[in-house]
Design an enzyme around this catalytic site. Structure first.
Site, PDB file in Angstrom:
ATOM      1  N   LYS A  19      25.051  61.416 -20.334  1.00 55.58           N
ATOM      2  CA  LYS A  19      23.776  61.248 -21.051  1.00 55.58           C
ATOM      3  C   LYS A  19      23.954  61.241 -22.570  1.00 55.58           C
ATOM      4  O   LYS A  19      23.193  60.605 -23.292  1.00 55.58           O
ATOM      5  CB  LYS A  19      22.791  62.341 -20.645  1.00 55.58           C
ATOM      6  N   SER A  33      29.868  61.387 -13.187  1.00 57.49           N
ATOM      7  CA  SER A  33      28.907  61.328 -14.296  1.00 57.49           C
ATOM      8  C   SER A  33      28.692  62.661 -14.994  1.00 57.49           C
ATOM      9  O   SER A  33      28.299  62.686 -16.166  1.00 57.49           O
ATOM     10  CB  SER A  33      27.572  60.785 -13.785  1.00 57.49           C
ATOM     11  N   GLU A  37      11.788  63.241 -21.121  1.00 59.16           N
ATOM     12  CA  GLU A  37      11.754  63.947 -19.849  1.00 59.16           C
ATOM     13  C   GLU A  37      13.184  64.342 -19.488  1.00 59.16           C
ATOM     14  O   GLU A  37      14.135  63.773 -20.020  1.00 59.16           O
ATOM     15  CB  GLU A  37      11.213  63.031 -18.755  1.00 59.16           C
TER      16      GLU A  37
HETATM   17  C1  LIG Z   1      25.247  64.293 -14.077  1.00 59.13           C
HETATM   18  C2  LIG Z   1      24.193  63.293 -13.794  1.00 59.13           C
HETATM   19  N1  LIG Z   1      24.522  62.175 -13.135  1.00 59.13           N
HETATM   20  C3  LIG Z   1      23.607  61.227 -12.840  1.00 59.13           C
HETATM   21  C4  LIG Z   1      22.279  61.395 -13.197  1.00 59.13           C
HETATM   22  C5  LIG Z   1      21.306  60.326 -12.807  1.00 59.13           C
HETATM   23  O1  LIG Z   1      20.868  59.561 -13.890  1.00 59.13           O
HETATM   24  P1  LIG Z   1      21.301  58.056 -14.038  1.00 59.13           P
HETATM   25  O2  LIG Z   1      21.051  57.402 -12.724  1.00 59.13           O
HETATM   26  O3  LIG Z   1      20.429  57.555 -15.121  1.00 59.13           O
HETATM   27  O4  LIG Z   1      22.740  58.039 -14.398  1.00 59.13           O
HETATM   28  C6  LIG Z   1      21.880  62.544 -13.890  1.00 59.13           C
HETATM   29  C7  LIG Z   1      20.487  62.737 -14.300  1.00 59.13           C
HETATM   30  O5  LIG Z   1      20.074  63.767 -14.751  1.00 59.13           O
HETATM   31  C8  LIG Z   1      22.864  63.523 -14.203  1.00 59.13           C
HETATM   32  O6  LIG Z   1      22.553  64.645 -14.846  1.00 59.13           O
END
Ligand SMILES: Cc1ncc(COP(=O)(O)O)c(C=O)c1O
Length: 407
Positions: A94, A383, A116
């Site tokens: 993020k 992620s 949010e």
């Molecule tokens: C670690 C992590 N991965 C994935 C996501 C999902 O978001 P996005 O689909 O936008 O990557 C989030 C959302 O809070 C997250 O904290």
């Protein structure tokens, strides 16, 4: 440096095929045009690009490494690699778009960033970026998520942000977006709504995608350096879709690379309100200012959704994913809560890496691909890291994995 901001889609009105666009109250139309114009200027400004690149390197710690998960690979008979976005400052991908959005807000003379958050990762990243560039920050978060993701709430407060509970409906991510939109409408002049994924009205799906594309741009070069070829498969979890599109974009033109997005099947795919598998079970619709796939109730309103991963339980999805699904370029599958928690423990115990529950969905799907006989290599976008999730996981699932509650 390669200009990472140039991509063929969306068109100038923000459409990816039939999806995307801008469905907003008239008072926001001028504001979105201003944001779009400011973004176009910044994305062509060498000073802006250089400032962001400097922060990625020296503040975030980019490039994030790719790790060959050899223990998992041996166990599952396929080569598994992890793009380590969990190692970024603040613990997830993020921060990549939050720094971009914060620099943009500063250039536009805004005083406050609002947003949010679901799992709290976007909130922490935005609070961090706000502190760095000197802006105020209000984060809207569902009451349920505030309790579940307590460490991230504390981090946001320490960083100087206000955390404002969303108390209606299921009190999770969708309600947090509703509350943030409402607050934004009251003062769109001095505030910038720094949307936390590739969702919302134009230009946000494009802008957030562009900032996140650094994941795939790095990964493409790193993977080739490590192995001499491209990965055979990419896997990423999909909430709004920012980490997934961030990885996928650099590989969309590579026919040899199979691409998989993973949605949460929650507790049950057959019961309304027990999953958030928007692309798998939804239909085209409009909410939160954009057109995409959407899970609708009988009245055409957003369905209630659920996932064990607070960052994945959203009843719509970024419009580029809707386009990529219809075009057949990306395959979207699902992983349920139990499979995700199994993968959470498996990665922790096989490789010494505790993943976010969101990212655990991607790990679980990669293991399913391996079990289905997929050959070659799988590059998973890890992620985020799981520090925020450990108390919740131990309390609710620890007994299954030999850990009793510690407090
Ligand atoms: C670690 C992590 N991965 C994935 C996501 C999902 O978001 P996005 O689909 O936008 O990557 C989030 C959302 O809070 C997250 O904290």
């Amino acid at each position: 440096m390669k200009n990472t901001f140039e991509h063929a889609l969306p068109n100038s009105d923000g459409y990816f095929g039939e999806y995307g666009g801008s469905f907003i109250p008239p008072e926001l139309e001028v504001i979105m045009k201003e944001i779009n114009q400011a973004y176009i200027e910044c994305s062509q400004d060498p000073a802006f690009i250089a400032e962001l690149a400097h922060l990625y390197k020296h503040f975030v710690g980019r490039p994030s490494p790719i790790f060959h998960a050899e223990n998992l690979s041996r166990k599952h008979g396929v080569d598994i690699y992890l793009k380590r976005e969990d190692l970024n400052h603040t613990g997830a991908h993020k921060i990549n778009h939050c720094l971009g959005e914060a620099l943009l807000a500063k250039k536009m003379g805004k005083k406050k960033l609002i947003a949010e958050t679901g799992a709290g990762q976007h909130g922490v990243a935005l609070a961090t970026a706000a502190a760095l560039v000197g802006l105020e920050c209000d984060i809207y978060m569902g009451e349920v998520d505030i309790a579940k993701e307590h460490p991230n709430v504390v981090r946001m407060r320490i960083l100087g942000a206000n955390v404002i509970p969303a108390t209606h409906g299921r009190k999770t991510l969708k309600e947090a977006v509703d509350a943030a939109f409402e607050a934004y409408l009251k003062d769109p002049i001095t505030q910038l709504y720094a949307i936390g994924s590739v969702v919302g009205p134009h230009p946000f799906p494009k802008m957030v995608r562009d900032f996140q594309s650094i994941i795939g741009n790095e990964a493409r070069v790193q993977f080739q350096e490590m192995t001499g070829r491209l990965p055979d498969n990419l896997v990423a979890c999909v909430g709004g879709g920012s980490n997934a599109v961030g990885l996928f974009t650099a590989f969309l033109g590579d026919e040899s690379v199979a691409i998989h997005g993973v949605e949460p099947a929650g507790r049950s795919l057959t019961e309304v309100g027990e999953h958030a598998a928007t692309l798998t079970l939804g239909e085209p619709g409009i909410m939160h200012g954009f057109k995409s796939y959407m899970l609708k109730d009988g009245d055409g309103e957003p369905q209630e959704v659920y996932s064990v991963a607070s960052g994945l339980d959203y009843p719509s999805v970024g419009p580029q994913h809707a386009y990529l699904k219809d075009s057949g370029r990306v395959n979207y599958g699902t992983v349920n809560d139990d499979e995700a928690i199994d993968a959470f423990f498996e990665l922790s115990r096989e490789e010494g890496i505790i993943p976010a529950i969101e990212s655990s969905h991607a790990v679980a799907y990669a293991l399913k691909l391996a079990a289905s006989g997929v050959k070659g290599s799988i590059l998973i976008n890890l992620s985020g890291r799981g520090d925020k999730d450990i108390d919740f996981v131990v309390e609710n699932y620890g007994h299954k994995y030999g850990i009793e509650t510690l407090v």
